[in-house]
Design an enzyme around this catalytic site. Structure first.
Site, PDB file in Angstrom:
ATOM      1  N   ASP A   1      42.940  49.142  45.641  1.00  0.00           N
ATOM      2  CA  ASP A   1      43.259  50.074  44.403  1.00  0.00           C
ATOM      3  C   ASP A   1      42.213  49.399  43.209  1.00  0.00           C
ATOM      4  O   ASP A   1      42.497  48.220  42.866  1.00  0.00           O
ATOM      5  CB  ASP A   1      44.831  49.664  43.813  1.00  0.00           C
ATOM      6  CG  ASP A   1      44.939  50.267  42.467  1.00  0.00           C
ATOM      7  OD1 ASP A   1      44.065  50.766  41.917  1.00  0.00           O
ATOM      8  OD2 ASP A   1      46.141  50.189  42.130  1.00  0.00           O
TER       9      ASP A   1
ATOM     10  N   GLN B   1      41.475  49.705  37.993  1.00  0.00           N
ATOM     11  CA  GLN B   1      40.912  48.914  36.807  1.00  0.00           C
ATOM     12  C   GLN B   1      39.696  48.357  37.129  1.00  0.00           C
ATOM     13  O   GLN B   1      39.101  47.706  36.047  1.00  0.00           O
ATOM     14  CB  GLN B   1      42.008  48.080  36.345  1.00  0.00           C
ATOM     15  CG  GLN B   1      43.367  48.305  36.063  1.00  0.00           C
ATOM     16  CD  GLN B   1      43.295  49.294  34.659  1.00  0.00           C
ATOM     17  OE1 GLN B   1      42.437  49.021  33.974  1.00  0.00           O
ATOM     18  NE2 GLN B   1      44.381  50.025  34.408  1.00  0.00           N
TER      19      GLN B   1
ATOM     20  N   CYS C   1      54.042  49.965  34.108  1.00  0.00           N
ATOM     21  CA  CYS C   1      54.191  50.325  35.501  1.00  0.00           C
ATOM     22  C   CYS C   1      53.924  48.905  36.551  1.00  0.00           C
ATOM     23  O   CYS C   1      53.507  49.123  37.722  1.00  0.00           O
ATOM     24  CB  CYS C   1      53.189  51.340  36.045  1.00  0.00           C
ATOM     25  SG  CYS C   1      53.442  52.681  34.938  1.00  0.00           S
TER      26      CYS C   1
ATOM     27  N   HIS D   1      50.441  47.683  40.678  1.00  0.00           N
ATOM     28  CA  HIS D   1      51.094  48.607  40.203  1.00  0.00           C
ATOM     29  C   HIS D   1      51.915  49.453  40.937  1.00  0.00           C
ATOM     30  O   HIS D   1      51.991  49.533  42.031  1.00  0.00           O
ATOM     31  CB  HIS D   1      49.714  49.781  39.655  1.00  0.00           C
ATOM     32  CG  HIS D   1      50.062  50.752  38.594  1.00  0.00           C
ATOM     33  ND1 HIS D   1      50.624  52.100  39.131  1.00  0.00           N
ATOM     34  CD2 HIS D   1      49.834  50.891  37.402  1.00  0.00           C
ATOM     35  CE1 HIS D   1      50.868  52.840  38.130  1.00  0.00           C
ATOM     36  NE2 HIS D   1      50.232  52.252  36.957  1.00  0.00           N
TER      37      HIS D   1
ATOM     38  N   LYS E   1      39.854  56.599  34.201  1.00  0.00           N
ATOM     39  CA  LYS E   1      39.585  55.008  33.658  1.00  0.00           C
ATOM     40  C   LYS E   1      37.982  54.509  33.782  1.00  0.00           C
ATOM     41  O   LYS E   1      37.775  53.637  33.664  1.00  0.00           O
ATOM     42  CB  LYS E   1      40.510  54.077  34.500  1.00  0.00           C
ATOM     43  CG  LYS E   1      41.916  54.471  34.438  1.00  0.00           C
ATOM     44  CD  LYS E   1      42.707  53.307  35.047  1.00  0.00           C
ATOM     45  CE  LYS E   1      44.170  53.877  35.222  1.00  0.00           C
ATOM     46  NZ  LYS E   1      45.158  53.898  34.038  1.00  0.00           N
TER      47      LYS E   1
HETATM   48  N1  C6P Z   1      47.461  52.199  35.040  1.00  0.00           N
HETATM   49  C1  C6P Z   1      47.975  51.557  32.690  1.00  0.00           C
HETATM   50  O1  C6P Z   1      48.138  51.726  31.506  1.00  0.00           O
HETATM   51  P1  C6P Z   1      46.606  57.098  37.946  1.00  0.00           P
HETATM   52  O2  C6P Z   1      48.029  57.095  36.921  1.00  0.00           O
HETATM   53  O3  C6P Z   1      46.928  57.648  39.095  1.00  0.00           O
HETATM   54  O4  C6P Z   1      45.401  57.443  36.986  1.00  0.00           O
HETATM   55  O5  C6P Z   1      46.678  55.083  37.871  1.00  0.00           O
HETATM   56  C2  C6P Z   1      47.494  54.754  38.551  1.00  0.00           C
HETATM   57  C3  C6P Z   1      47.158  53.098  38.604  1.00  0.00           C
HETATM   58  C4  C6P Z   1      47.012  52.300  39.769  1.00  0.00           C
HETATM   59  N2  C6P Z   1      46.586  51.110  39.866  1.00  0.00           N
HETATM   60  C5  C6P Z   1      46.266  50.525  38.801  1.00  0.00           C
HETATM   61  C6  C6P Z   1      45.793  49.238  38.753  1.00  0.00           C
HETATM   62  C7  C6P Z   1      46.600  51.111  37.443  1.00  0.00           C
HETATM   63  O6  C6P Z   1      46.226  50.427  36.302  1.00  0.00           O
HETATM   64  C8  C6P Z   1      46.993  52.716  37.425  1.00  0.00           C
HETATM   65  C9  C6P Z   1      47.153  53.202  36.065  1.00  0.00           C
HETATM   66  C10 C6P Z   1      47.571  52.683  33.644  1.00  0.00           C
HETATM   67  O7  C6P Z   1      47.855  50.180  33.265  1.00  0.00           O
HETATM   68  C11 C6P Z   1      48.608  53.575  33.486  1.00  0.00           C
HETATM   69  S1  C6P Z   1      50.307  53.007  34.237  1.00  0.00           S
END
Ligand code: C6P
Length: 407
Positions: A201, A204, A365, A124, A227
């Site tokens: 990370d 997910q 992203c 991401h 999430k």
């Molecule tokens: N992915 C998606 O629709 P934040 O925005 O800080 O809560 O998470 C960022 C992030 C980091 N790593 C991974 C693997 C992610 O999937 C995400 C967030 C969302 O897939 C929003 S772009």
């Protein structure tokens, strides 16, 4: 093994009862953010209605109650991740802030020119950009592990890129645009063998798999509360205590100090050294309720149920003429990214929305993932344990309609 009582679970999520365009909502955008069960909403409302106050600052009853609830979540998250100590749990605004905290505090302090940071092609943007910024500033080198056309990391490339120069491996546990589950435990062992630290990370992963940071032996792990069926604006950085002790603060301000004079400031003990300013008290309390809720459902049940949904969804979607799945790793979670040649994903998103179905379209992203497959965007249905096979049927029906419109 526990099973999912889907009807009962669906009653816990008020948002699932909403209608869109007069049709029952089908919510397939869980990778972007999950719905919140009633206990999470009630925990936050309870704080706002009954004991709104700041934490760690007051001796009045309300502040003590808020502090106990806030710190209670820290204890729950410690247990949830099986961290050794609650001091290893730092509350942040989300995965993005957690990764930035490590890049700014650990990276800028401990990495020097020529050091290498290893990430993968399926990261991401929030696990790419902070490292690029760090590398630019410190003269470090960013290396990237490629993946194959199924969306699986090429492990031999990882082994080749992991060298004595690698100081940090920052790797996604589960890809948000492909659904791939990476072999992080094996990678952590290899990285440690080579002298590198590892950040996972888990954005997910956290809602789909039980996570044990001691079994993984990761040095850092980041996730977002939203999430995990918890509130937006909450997140966690887990880090080994000895690393946090050695790292300088990320933000300066109230609550992160021990004493302040104009000559010198000393910092608070862990974890407060990394939690400057008034935190998202209601959110953190809601996060605690989310942890309780998910554990009450149970990860065995979640995993079993979602794998069945994934199998059903994979078969059903690939039966739509022309549809191609993007991300077909052997090990994956219930994320179904796809393209319909000749139809732009945004048109797909708009047309299925007319049927009350929420999917995400775009690059998610993860622009390098799109580049790998030579597409500007995909459509993505990301499923959670409250989704059903009937909802998948509704998506398939809507996609067949899309094909008719564009044929
Ligand atoms: N992915 C998606 O629709 P934040 O925005 O800080 O809560 O998470 C960022 C992030 C980091 N790593 C991974 C693997 C992610 O999937 C995400 C967030 C969302 O897939 C929003 S772009």
């Amino acid at each position: 093994m526990n099973t999912i009582d889907n009807e009962k679970i669906r009653r816990d999520f008020p948002n699932l009862r909403v209608k869109v365009r007069g049709k029952p909502l089908v919510y397939f955008d869980n990778a972007a953010t999950t719905f919140k069960p009633r206990p999470v909403i009630e925990a936050m409302t309870g704080y706002y209605q009954e004991y709104t106050s700041n934490v760690h600052r007051g001796i009045h009853d309300l502040s003590e109650k808020a502090t106990a609830a806030y710190e209670g979540t820290r204890g729950k998250v410690r247990e949830f991740l099986n961290a050794r100590d609650a001091r290893e749990i730092i509350f942040t605004r989300g995965t993005t802030e957690s990764i930035n905290l490590v890049a700014y505090s650990y990276g800028r302090h401990f990495l020097t020119s020529g050091d290498e940071v290893l990430i993968s092609e399926m990261e991401h943007h929030s696990n790419i950009v902070p490292w690029q910024m760090l590398c630019e500033e410190k003269g470090c080198v960013l290396k990237v592990i490629p993946f194959n056309d199924q969306g699986e990391l090429i492990y031999s490339e990882f082994e080749r890129l992991l060298t004595a120069k690698t100081k940090l491996l920052s790797i996604v546990y589960i890809s948000n645009s492909l659904g791939t589950i990476n072999p992080v435990k094996k990678m952590i062992q290899a990285a440690h063998g080579s002298g590198a630290l590892v950040l996972v990370d888990a954005a997910q992963a956290v809602g789909h798999r039980a996570i044990d940071v001691q079994a993984l032996d990761c040095d850092f792990l980041a996730f977002s509360g939203h999430k995990l069926f918890g509130p937006t604006g909450t997140g966690v950085l887990y880090a080994k205590e000895k690393l946090l002790e050695a790292m300088p603060p990320f933000h300066g301000g109230g609550d992160m100090i021990s004493s302040v004079t104009f000559e010198k400031t000393t910092y608070a003990a862990l974890p407060y050294k990394f939690e400057a300013g008034t935190p998202h008290v209601a959110g953190v309390i809601g996060l605690g309720a989310a942890v309780d809720y998910v554990l009450s459902v149970g990860f065995d049940a979640i995993e079993g149920y979602e794998q069945k949904l994934l199998e059903y969804g994979t078969k059903a979607l690939t039966a739509v003429p022309g549809l191609k799945l993007v991300g077909t790793a052997k090990e994956k979670v219930s994320i179904l990214s796809f393209i319909l040649p000749g139809v732009h994903p945004h048109d797909i998103g708009t047309l299925v929305n007319d049927e009350g179905i929420a999917i995400r379209t775009g690059h998610h992203c993860t622009q390098p993932v799109m580049r790998h497959f030579g597409v500007p965007a995909t459509s993505r249905a990301s499923l959670a344990f409250y989704n059903t096979e009937e909802e998948i049927d509704a998506l398939v029906k809507a996609l067949r309609k899309v094909r008719e419109v564009f044929s």
